[in-house]
Design an enzyme around this catalytic site. Sequence first.
Site, PDB file in Angstrom:
ATOM      1  N   GLU A 184      37.453  35.432  37.625  1.00 23.01           N
ATOM      2  CA  GLU A 184      37.565  36.253  38.234  1.00 23.01           C
ATOM      3  C   GLU A 184      36.985  37.431  39.200  1.00 23.01           C
ATOM      4  O   GLU A 184      36.354  38.538  39.322  1.00 23.01           O
ATOM      5  CB  GLU A 184      37.987  37.455  36.930  1.00 23.01           C
ATOM      6  CG  GLU A 184      38.928  36.574  36.031  1.00 23.01           C
ATOM      7  CD  GLU A 184      39.356  37.711  34.535  1.00 23.01           C
ATOM      8  OE1 GLU A 184      40.745  38.000  35.185  1.00 23.01           O
ATOM      9  OE2 GLU A 184      39.077  37.177  33.506  1.00 23.01           O
ATOM     10  N   ALA A 227      32.446  41.498  32.882  1.00 28.52           N
ATOM     11  CA  ALA A 227      33.079  42.236  33.590  1.00 28.52           C
ATOM     12  C   ALA A 227      31.415  42.847  34.205  1.00 28.52           C
ATOM     13  O   ALA A 227      30.870  44.234  33.975  1.00 28.52           O
ATOM     14  CB  ALA A 227      34.543  43.121  33.220  1.00 28.52           C
ATOM     15  N   ALA A 243      28.864  42.792  30.308  1.00 27.83           N
ATOM     16  CA  ALA A 243      29.455  43.769  30.971  1.00 27.83           C
ATOM     17  C   ALA A 243      28.016  45.047  31.657  1.00 27.83           C
ATOM     18  O   ALA A 243      27.815  45.443  30.947  1.00 27.83           O
ATOM     19  CB  ALA A 243      30.458  44.423  30.285  1.00 27.83           C
TER      20      ALA A 243
END
Length: 302
Positions: A184, A227, A243
């Site tokens: 992603e 992320a 993250a």
Amino acid sequence: MRAAGSGIATIADRDATTLEVWYPALALGEPPGAPMVLAADTDQERRVRFRPTETRIDLDAAPDGAADAYLRLHLLSARLVRPRELNVDGIFGQLALVAWTDLGAVHPADLDELRARRRLAGKTLTVHGIDKFPRMTDFVSPSGVRIADASRVRLGAYLAEGTVVMQEGFVNFNAGTLGACMVEGRITAGSVVDADSDIGGGSSIMGTLSGGGTHVTRIGKRCLLGANSGTGISLGDDSAVEAGLYVTRGTLVTLPDGAVVKAIELSSQPGVLFRRNSVRGNVEAVPWKSSTFTGLNPDLHS
């Protein structure tokens, strides 16, 4: 090592530039079969002509011409060679800038005229991009992968079976996954990600293009990039970056015993979690057990 391919070159009438070469037949070693047979030798609408092409290359030598360069990119995406197993030095200089359209490859200088002709005929022209590298799926479709947005995966990407590339994922040429992975984030040129790792949304692996240095980054097995995180060092198996944290080679990292080292000294060490201390603000490297990461969802990667 040597390789060969039989294909079709698309050549611009304007200046005889080779815009692209498609190799439906390729192999390591000797040529895989007879030269291609053309159904037509020109496309007057695009102002191009087609030529059967049989190419033999030495994978250890630098690319020499567009046909050579396109064969190397095909070999990678067809999984006949892995990233870093062939020489791609100077490949940008061997590829022409091309307008990639829904009609096929077009010389950029012919694009305005083609668009006008289509409009005046009551038709449209979609331009996917103007770049030296095309979408992988226009040339090679490797088995067992999911790609949500084909424009995000360049020809020359290597995607292992079970890999999922979501809409915001990106995989460059001479880079990719060596086993089932969730992508992603961005896998930059020269970077590889080993099996069962998750490259989280908005995350990035630092590459070597455009002044990015010489350290080629490898992500080990069962790793997690959180992320919006990133790394400029290699991660050993069962490692993670939390993250929002970007770890570069020069990032100062505090170890459990209080010692402070540059992150590059921890490159490729397994079982490490890089995190920022939410109270003191310093970056820490602490032991990380793979049991903390529940792994990939098998329903998504079968």
